[in-house]
Design a protein around this motif. Sequence first.
Motif, mmCIF file in Angstrom:
data_model
loop_
_atom_site.group_PDB
_atom_site.id
_atom_site.type_symbol
_atom_site.label_atom_id
_atom_site.label_comp_id
_atom_site.label_asym_id
_atom_site.label_seq_id
_atom_site.Cartn_x
_atom_site.Cartn_y
_atom_site.Cartn_z
ATOM 1 N N LYS A 119 -1.291 7.669 -6.200
ATOM 2 C CA LYS A 119 0.088 7.248 -5.922
ATOM 3 C C LYS A 119 0.433 7.440 -4.442
ATOM 4 O O LYS A 119 1.095 6.608 -3.841
ATOM 5 N N LEU A 120 0.008 8.575 -3.876
ATOM 6 C CA LEU A 120 0.333 8.853 -2.477
ATOM 7 C C LEU A 120 -0.406 7.906 -1.529
ATOM 8 O O LEU A 120 0.049 7.642 -0.420
ATOM 9 N N THR A 152 -0.825 4.690 -1.513
ATOM 10 C CA THR A 152 -0.157 3.468 -1.063
ATOM 11 C C THR A 152 0.928 3.776 -0.041
ATOM 12 O O THR A 152 1.115 3.030 0.911
ATOM 13 N N THR A 153 1.636 4.893 -0.258
ATOM 14 C CA THR A 153 2.673 5.238 0.711
ATOM 15 C C THR A 153 2.058 5.648 2.042
ATOM 16 O O THR A 153 2.552 5.281 3.113
ATOM 17 N N SER A 196 0.963 2.401 3.708
ATOM 18 C CA SER A 196 2.068 1.536 4.116
ATOM 19 C C SER A 196 2.833 2.119 5.301
ATOM 20 O O SER A 196 3.341 1.392 6.138
ATOM 21 N N HIS A 197 2.934 3.439 5.353
ATOM 22 C CA HIS A 197 3.746 4.091 6.386
ATOM 23 C C HIS A 197 2.917 4.707 7.514
ATOM 24 O O HIS A 197 3.478 5.344 8.390
ATOM 25 N N ASP A 225 8.529 2.766 1.369
ATOM 26 C CA ASP A 225 7.552 2.188 0.435
ATOM 27 C C ASP A 225 8.184 2.033 -0.947
ATOM 28 O O ASP A 225 9.019 2.837 -1.345
ATOM 29 N N ARG A 256 -1.032 -3.764 -6.927
ATOM 30 C CA ARG A 256 -1.189 -2.643 -6.001
ATOM 31 C C ARG A 256 0.155 -2.173 -5.457
ATOM 32 O O ARG A 256 0.996 -2.977 -5.064
ATOM 33 N N GLY A 257 0.354 -0.867 -5.412
ATOM 34 C CA GLY A 257 1.550 -0.303 -4.804
ATOM 35 C C GLY A 257 1.539 -0.534 -3.306
ATOM 36 O O GLY A 257 0.589 -1.088 -2.747
ATOM 37 N N GLY A 258 2.604 -0.106 -2.639
ATOM 38 C CA GLY A 258 2.671 -0.227 -1.199
ATOM 39 C C GLY A 258 2.854 -1.658 -0.732
ATOM 40 O O GLY A 258 3.198 -2.544 -1.504
ATOM 41 N N THR A 259 2.626 -1.877 0.546
ATOM 42 C CA THR A 259 2.752 -3.201 1.149
ATOM 43 C C THR A 259 1.583 -3.454 2.088
ATOM 44 O O THR A 259 1.308 -2.634 2.959
ATOM 45 N N GLY A 281 5.167 5.692 -5.191
ATOM 46 C CA GLY A 281 3.799 5.187 -5.201
ATOM 47 C C GLY A 281 3.379 4.628 -6.532
ATOM 48 O O GLY A 281 4.155 4.528 -7.473
#
Lengths: 365, 365, 365, 365
Positions: free
Chosen positions: A169-170, A172-173, A176-177, B16, B68-71, B293
């Motif tokens: 889960k972490l 993707t953040t 993205s960031h 996110d 998928r999560g995020g961008t 996430g």
Amino acid sequence: MSQKIKRLGILTGGGDCPGLNAVIRAVAKTALYRYEIEVVGIMDGYGGVIESRSMILEDHHVSGILHRGGTILGTTNRDNPFRYPVGEKDGQTVWGDVSDKAIANLEKMGVDVLVAVGGDGSLFIGNELYKKGVPVVGIPKTIDNDLSATDVTFGFDTALNTATDAIDKLHTTAESHHRVMILEVMGRDAGWIALHSGTAGGADVILIPEIDFSYEAICQKISARQQKGKKFSIMVVAEGAKLPGGEQIYQEERKDNPHLSKLGGVGNVIGDEIQRRCGVETRVTVLGHLQRGGTPTPFDRILGTRFGVKAAELAMNGEFGQMTCLCSGEIQSVPLSDAVKEQKLIQADSELVRAAKSVGVSFGD
Amino acid sequence: MSQKIKRLGILTGGGDCPGLNAVIRAVAKTALYRYEIEVVGIMDGYGGVIESRSMILEDHHVSGILHRGGTILGTTNRDNPFRYPVGEKDGQTVWGDVSDKAIANLEKMGVDVLVAVGGDGSLFIGNELYKKGVPVVGIPKTIDNDLSATDVTFGFDTALNTATDAIDKLHTTAESHHRVMILEVMGRDAGWIALHSGTAGGADVILIPEIDFSYEAICQKISARQQKGKKFSIMVVAEGAKLPGGEQIYQEERKDNPHLSKLGGVGNVIGDEIQRRCGVETRVTVLGHLQRGGTPTPFDRILGTRFGVKAAELAMNGEFGQMTCLCSGEIQSVPLSDAVKEQKLIQADSELVRAAKSVGVSFGD
Amino acid sequence: MSQKIKRLGILTGGGDCPGLNAVIRAVAKTALYRYEIEVVGIMDGYGGVIESRSMILEDHHVSGILHRGGTILGTTNRDNPFRYPVGEKDGQTVWGDVSDKAIANLEKMGVDVLVAVGGDGSLFIGNELYKKGVPVVGIPKTIDNDLSATDVTFGFDTALNTATDAIDKLHTTAESHHRVMILEVMGRDAGWIALHSGTAGGADVILIPEIDFSYEAICQKISARQQKGKKFSIMVVAEGAKLPGGEQIYQEERKDNPHLSKLGGVGNVIGDEIQRRCGVETRVTVLGHLQRGGTPTPFDRILGTRFGVKAAELAMNGEFGQMTCLCSGEIQSVPLSDAVKEQKLIQADSELVRAAKSVGVSFGD
Amino acid sequence: MSQKIKRLGILTGGGDCPGLNAVIRAVAKTALYRYEIEVVGIMDGYGGVIESRSMILEDHHVSGILHRGGTILGTTNRDNPFRYPVGEKDGQTVWGDVSDKAIANLEKMGVDVLVAVGGDGSLFIGNELYKKGVPVVGIPKTIDNDLSATDVTFGFDTALNTATDAIDKLHTTAESHHRVMILEVMGRDAGWIALHSGTAGGADVILIPEIDFSYEAICQKISARQQKGKKFSIMVVAEGAKLPGGEQIYQEERKDNPHLSKLGGVGNVIGDEIQRRCGVETRVTVLGHLQRGGTPTPFDRILGTRFGVKAAELAMNGEFGQMTCLCSGEIQSVPLSDAVKEQKLIQADSELVRAAKSVGVSFGD
């Protein structure tokens, strides 16, 4: 011996752990149907022995509980019959040995053999009772996987799944960031959850109590990644990871902690320092109690079942003072006294650590 | 108008949020195949506009990203072209308006229309650019569900799932250990995640910014449960819940927070007080970044897809200055300026709050 | 030997299996960074060798794939260089040995050592190539867990999770509707998935190829449950379970199956009979391909990683003709020829079968 | 009216559906604590009314059931008091109207108002009882989402999650093996699960009862993908999809189906044809009962709770002959007779179908 056993008692002690209900179910079903004896469930660990709280366990109590986390018997990581609060003097608790009363209570309950499920603390108590003549069989339980007497025990696989899911889960953040994301997981003396979940989750840095780290090494890793165009990093930190200098900071649950929530565990301290030194936005998540909860994985349900059946067999065969274990994939037993002889720690040169390094993980060393 | 559009730009701004990739995919696929125009992905929100970082998005970039999560475009909750750091003076950052440069960059990228996906901050900036002549279409994004212009937006359902799963996990430990377990979830001004996850997870107490609570009411609830033989309680606390007296404590991510990790959010403060007042062991878990996430739920993937298609349609139909919304279950559009007019807060007498109370939830009021 | 190796080739063969990407990532990262050599990914198993389809694998190809199911290299359970369709005659396929061409292709690709990941078929081919002089290292893969040369391999734990999750889901419907619910899982010759998932899911009946069953015994079990007030039962059936009389019915994927979907596997046949004989509503679910898919569990990601690192080490140390294995919890290697010597079957008197019986599971015997 | 109500009865009818326990819990808690009346749980739908099987529901029966699938009251999709087997003649069942007996039984149970939770069949019966003078309140339940009187009901979101998860799992195998993977999901007359899960899972083809398809269009889609280098395709097929020619094939659960398992549903038929026509390996998975099971999603738990509270309110306010509904996001009520007036079908030109087409989904039309 076994023909004399008419009633088996079972208790669960120590911290909550997925798979306890699988154990209880397996012990009870084996006792009820295979050996056709009665089963007494003792409430809340040794507390229920001391205060004589128990219930007869029947089929309907242990049906449909296999997939449920927690323990239907309740548990505690406090009550010890050999050191129990017996009064107060000058505002101070007075501790006493109430083990004779505990043994008398077991007799009153008609318990011919006691199956004690717990961690090193509960198994130590179980062994002390055994030495005083109580027929005891142990089942090891530790979410931290740090008992040397068994390859692994139930609960660890579920905790590993929860921790790895959190890393996923972490990810993707972080990506993205363009951040460093830190996950603090359980493991005070041994970093098994951190090592396994970090390897499974593709962490870039794993910090464990067994391997000393330096901030320089971590920042080097982070900037090496940045140079390859990877603007984020994932770190997994065991709660017992030693800060440079050797200090350990545990976040919670210490009995003598004057404040409920000692604010800021090792994850936060490291996160602040990484952000300051590497100049990269850093965020910390403390996974905490989530690691103890939830539906047990199939592995933990099966291992709990196997341990439960084995313990009932040991009990009925009169092999007291023993605990179940998984040794080289086989269900066996060892003396209870072995359970607590030494902690199982991660060796810095072990195959798994080397494999993790081989796929690019830094341990900060 | 639409016949002039040859290239569509898209950016993602703010925190996110699961479903962003579903949006990007839908906008890009609709533009590439239905309207047969080019798509430019702008990196890292408005930062990529200001610094001119972008890439042509082709089919292979947006294939396989739905779950998928995020961008894939990156995001930031910082860069604002109307207030951007342009230098330093006496050790202080000097802020300036670089919006003209941003607009020039968009032209250089050949962007005929910009789809801006973001929360109130990003949509406000989008509207300001629109007022300066840039053809902008907005897509609302907020994990907190606090935008009044849309019934709901993507990301919230995934966060709700993560929070509810955490409550389910804490339940077994609470029950086994006879504890109060507190889960702190996101929600600074609006307690939507707390209200929904608490109701879904069977919480006993839910504390949200919109309803003032007293410790007395909470302790009353906990002891009422104990009298019914329920020795544990589950509390869900929004991070913006107001302490008696009205103080709000946010744990992290405030831009001007001098310390990375302001130690101890509202969950810990309340937990300490509950333990002290009610004399029951209390443990706190801060869910934090895990809520942002993970794989988006089907609902969020579908809503992201629908918003993305709608935004591409608005863009091609020349309906600029609009943002997509879900109103009474229908995909529609409203002026961008509406997006930020007012926050959507929970009404204390709303049907969901009353339903929660009807099944026994206390809001501490 | 190892100083000569400049390029390592890797292929994945046989059925899809969670953890393959973890293996590819570990082999590639170890080769690229630890040994600083090149890596060639060969597409679609031995098909890519025969048809010379491959790609240079770089860091970005193997980043972010650890948690993804499937294989980025593609796979097939068909192409065999020692028996390959080389033409047609009278409407019949003509088979020929194209192994020399395959070996020549490997040389053209510059592959100094080949890491072959696959099941018994792929490893057998790998061993044949090794005997013809190709430096080959194997990594065992079987979702069925039926290779005797390794304790377990990756993929099995994920399949077990999927199957157990299905049983959990069927439980509520079985209970609400007072039905017998049957789940058919993979396992043609060996019933490992059925045994493990059935034990983990609390099944009442488990049917596996290794233990002959009778309908009488099953109906007896079901009615014994009904007499205890349990109006539902859960059965897990391995696809290779032998019907009374000894017949085996496989539902799909047999190469020479004239019909795509041989309608009605063993689960349906047994379900019809149970309903008829026991007079209880029975429903069948065939889990099928879902067992091969999905995000690998942490266990499978870790084991895949360890196998990948070990295989790269074997390759660089010149230990050809070997395959990795997990023996008593240790990562080791054995000759490739051992891989296929004998299938690992369930012993009817093994500890796990006895434990399952002890908690009330019937095997229909 | 409401002051006369001292006891509320509740039953669940029709197929198993996630969220039923949330409903039961909400009705019971509201009745017990807010209105302080008694609650009778009637077992197994109308069967329990006819055969007078019921139990007093107390707090402990409905605590801890919110997250559990199924229904603690049992259910059936058979028993109808207006057409019930009353005997046998010449080997044929004789049907009779036992509704007077049913009503008498409700009186004997002391049921002052009946909350009936079920699909169109159960609600129709509820309405007939209401017309005969029984105070009835309905709660709609349909996993297929095909009731026109409510925007959506509980159970659908969970089924959608299960179906989407299955598509995610099939994706990796499809991609690794270059196959067409077909998933058959529920939906006899309405294709809601197929449309939503297909859109959420990124399916390439979705076949639903409401849109006629041709094999040519499907093969065209598959080969268009192959030309873009995408060697696999994912298809989601509702069980009620009409074969070219208009035939519908349901796989199971039809009451009058002489064979338990009508072998080969529409998924298999289509799969065979696709493989034959397009020459691409095709595999079929029938999701079946898995869609009805499992832990309900937060959405379904919340909606079930809201419906349950509303139904209790309707009951206490004397608003009989009504059922709860979700209309434009609001919990409201409509006459029971509305429930079954017309089925909610997918419009071929609806926004969601168009959005799906816009991201590349083919409906075979």
